[in-house]
Design a protein around this motif. Structure first.
Motif, mmCIF file in Angstrom:
data_model
loop_
_atom_site.group_PDB
_atom_site.id
_atom_site.type_symbol
_atom_site.label_atom_id
_atom_site.label_comp_id
_atom_site.label_asym_id
_atom_site.label_seq_id
_atom_site.Cartn_x
_atom_site.Cartn_y
_atom_site.Cartn_z
ATOM 1 N N ALA A 197 -13.150 -16.108 -17.196
ATOM 2 C CA ALA A 197 -11.881 -15.826 -17.295
ATOM 3 C C ALA A 197 -11.781 -14.798 -18.579
ATOM 4 O O ALA A 197 -10.683 -14.865 -19.487
ATOM 5 C CB ALA A 197 -11.065 -16.995 -17.862
ATOM 6 N N GLY A 198 -12.542 -13.935 -18.499
ATOM 7 C CA GLY A 198 -12.573 -12.583 -19.605
ATOM 8 C C GLY A 198 -12.912 -13.038 -21.008
ATOM 9 O O GLY A 198 -12.727 -12.072 -21.923
ATOM 10 N N ALA A 199 -13.699 -14.214 -21.142
ATOM 11 C CA ALA A 199 -14.261 -14.549 -22.505
ATOM 12 C C ALA A 199 -15.211 -13.768 -22.967
ATOM 13 O O ALA A 199 -15.814 -13.916 -23.919
ATOM 14 C CB ALA A 199 -14.568 -15.952 -22.190
ATOM 15 N N GLY A 200 -15.709 -13.003 -22.096
ATOM 16 C CA GLY A 200 -17.136 -11.961 -22.589
ATOM 17 C C GLY A 200 -18.266 -12.337 -21.536
ATOM 18 O O GLY A 200 -18.247 -13.479 -21.033
ATOM 19 N N GLU A 201 -19.179 -11.351 -21.332
ATOM 20 C CA GLU A 201 -20.398 -11.491 -20.417
ATOM 21 C C GLU A 201 -21.375 -12.544 -21.113
ATOM 22 O O GLU A 201 -21.588 -12.239 -22.395
ATOM 23 C CB GLU A 201 -20.699 -10.233 -20.092
ATOM 24 N N GLN A 202 -21.772 -13.320 -19.996
ATOM 25 C CA GLN A 202 -23.018 -14.222 -20.676
ATOM 26 C C GLN A 202 -24.019 -14.235 -19.636
ATOM 27 O O GLN A 202 -23.919 -14.104 -18.477
ATOM 28 C CB GLN A 202 -22.183 -15.782 -20.694
ATOM 29 N N VAL A 203 -25.412 -14.155 -20.031
ATOM 30 C CA VAL A 203 -26.523 -14.306 -19.282
ATOM 31 C C VAL A 203 -26.862 -15.718 -19.032
ATOM 32 O O VAL A 203 -26.810 -16.471 -20.102
ATOM 33 C CB VAL A 203 -27.833 -13.423 -19.768
ATOM 34 N N ALA A 204 -26.967 -16.098 -17.844
ATOM 35 C CA ALA A 204 -27.513 -17.611 -17.468
ATOM 36 C C ALA A 204 -28.581 -17.765 -16.666
ATOM 37 O O ALA A 204 -28.972 -16.685 -15.993
ATOM 38 C CB ALA A 204 -26.432 -18.225 -16.975
ATOM 39 N N PHE A 205 -29.145 -19.001 -16.675
ATOM 40 C CA PHE A 205 -30.065 -19.280 -15.924
ATOM 41 C C PHE A 205 -29.542 -20.650 -14.983
ATOM 42 O O PHE A 205 -29.223 -21.523 -16.006
ATOM 43 C CB PHE A 205 -31.472 -19.648 -16.376
ATOM 44 N N ASP A 206 -29.411 -20.574 -13.951
ATOM 45 C CA ASP A 206 -28.895 -21.865 -13.359
ATOM 46 C C ASP A 206 -30.010 -22.386 -12.467
ATOM 47 O O ASP A 206 -30.795 -21.710 -11.686
ATOM 48 C CB ASP A 206 -27.629 -21.508 -12.570
ATOM 49 N N ILE A 207 -30.007 -23.872 -12.477
ATOM 50 C CA ILE A 207 -30.902 -24.445 -11.394
ATOM 51 C C ILE A 207 -30.109 -25.366 -10.632
ATOM 52 O O ILE A 207 -29.369 -26.160 -11.146
ATOM 53 C CB ILE A 207 -32.129 -25.337 -12.073
ATOM 54 N N PHE A 208 -29.962 -25.329 -9.303
ATOM 55 C CA PHE A 208 -29.320 -26.053 -8.263
ATOM 56 C C PHE A 208 -30.138 -27.040 -7.565
ATOM 57 O O PHE A 208 -31.018 -26.259 -6.962
ATOM 58 C CB PHE A 208 -28.339 -25.316 -7.592
ATOM 59 N N ARG A 209 -30.138 -28.362 -7.262
ATOM 60 C CA ARG A 209 -30.961 -29.063 -6.827
ATOM 61 C C ARG A 209 -29.944 -29.236 -5.308
ATOM 62 O O ARG A 209 -28.560 -29.990 -5.487
ATOM 63 C CB ARG A 209 -31.273 -30.223 -7.242
ATOM 64 N N PHE A 210 -30.626 -29.049 -4.300
ATOM 65 C CA PHE A 210 -29.800 -29.464 -2.819
ATOM 66 C C PHE A 210 -30.369 -30.953 -2.246
ATOM 67 O O PHE A 210 -31.508 -31.270 -2.130
ATOM 68 C CB PHE A 210 -30.069 -28.398 -2.006
ATOM 69 N N ASP A 211 -29.251 -31.465 -1.564
ATOM 70 C CA ASP A 211 -29.816 -33.058 -1.087
ATOM 71 C C ASP A 211 -30.072 -32.607 0.303
ATOM 72 O O ASP A 211 -30.037 -31.392 0.889
ATOM 73 C CB ASP A 211 -28.409 -34.091 -0.967
#
Length: 210
Positions: free
Chosen positions: A34-48
């Motif tokens: 929402a325009g708050a500024g760029e952030q670098v992220a690592f995401d992990i998603f587990r799938f069923d």
């Protein structure tokens, strides 16, 4: 999600790297919520078993200027290769975390690198073991310790390995997400996101950071 959808400035998502390890997908992404500024992220998603997202972990940090070697948090090699060496590379990083990052056998540090050719994407550290040593010495002069106490996940695909660790930085509880690229059995490149762990009193769920 409702807030992001209604915000006057739309959220942007730029996926940089994507990997798969069994029932988990791990990503390196640049968000701007929402325009708050760029952030670098690592995401992990587990799938069923039905292919639906069942669980999620992440670390985020503000996007910063290039480090002393001119590298950013997201540039560098993207090609996934040597998938036949996934397990060997995972075990290499597990050993590195135990020996070096957790300080169990620091005398083995040089064994994990091909001389001083290590490429570094941490925002405050220059390339090579020499750059890492200089950064740690500077922290020590400020009486700041970077401690890795435990590792919770080590995910891998081919030449890339992501480790999720817990510790402290300057005494503050910290979550470490480190992505390493392995080449010819040696650690060749590194990206990371460090995040201070929020006080439990403000958590929106009780699942824990790890």
């Amino acid at each position: 999600m409702a807030y992001l959808a209604s915000a006057p400035v739309k959220t942007t998502v730029n996926n940089i790297r994507a990997f798969e390890d069994g029932d988990k997908v791990f990503l390196q992404t640049v968000y701007n919520f929402a325009g708050a500024g760029e952030q670098v992220a690592f995401d992990i998603f587990r799938f069923d078993k039905n292919g639906k997202i069942a669980e999620h972990w992440d670390n985020l940090a503000a996007k910063a200027e290039p480090n002393p070697s001119g590298r950013t948090q997201i540039d560098g090699t993207k090609e996934i290769k040597n998938t036949d060496k996934t397990e060997a590379n995972r075990e290499l990083v597990k050993s590195f975390l135990y020996d070096v990052m957790q300080g169990k056998r620091p005398e083995r540090t040089l064994d994990y690198f091909d001389g001083d050719t290590y490429l570094q994407h941490n925002t405050g550290i220059a390339d090579g073991l020499s750059g890492l040593g200089a950064a740690l010495a500077a922290l020590a002069e400020q009486n700041i310790q970077m401690i890795y106490a435990a590792t919770h996940q080590v995910l891998a695909q081919g030449n890339f390995v992501l480790a999720v660790s817990e510790g402290t930085f300057g005494g503050a509880p910290t979550s470490y997400y480190d992505l390493w690229r392995v080449e010819n059995g040696k650690i060749a490149e590194h990206w990371d996101v460090m995040e201070t762990i929020a006080n439990k009193s403000i958590w929106q769920n009780q699942n824990g950071k790890f």
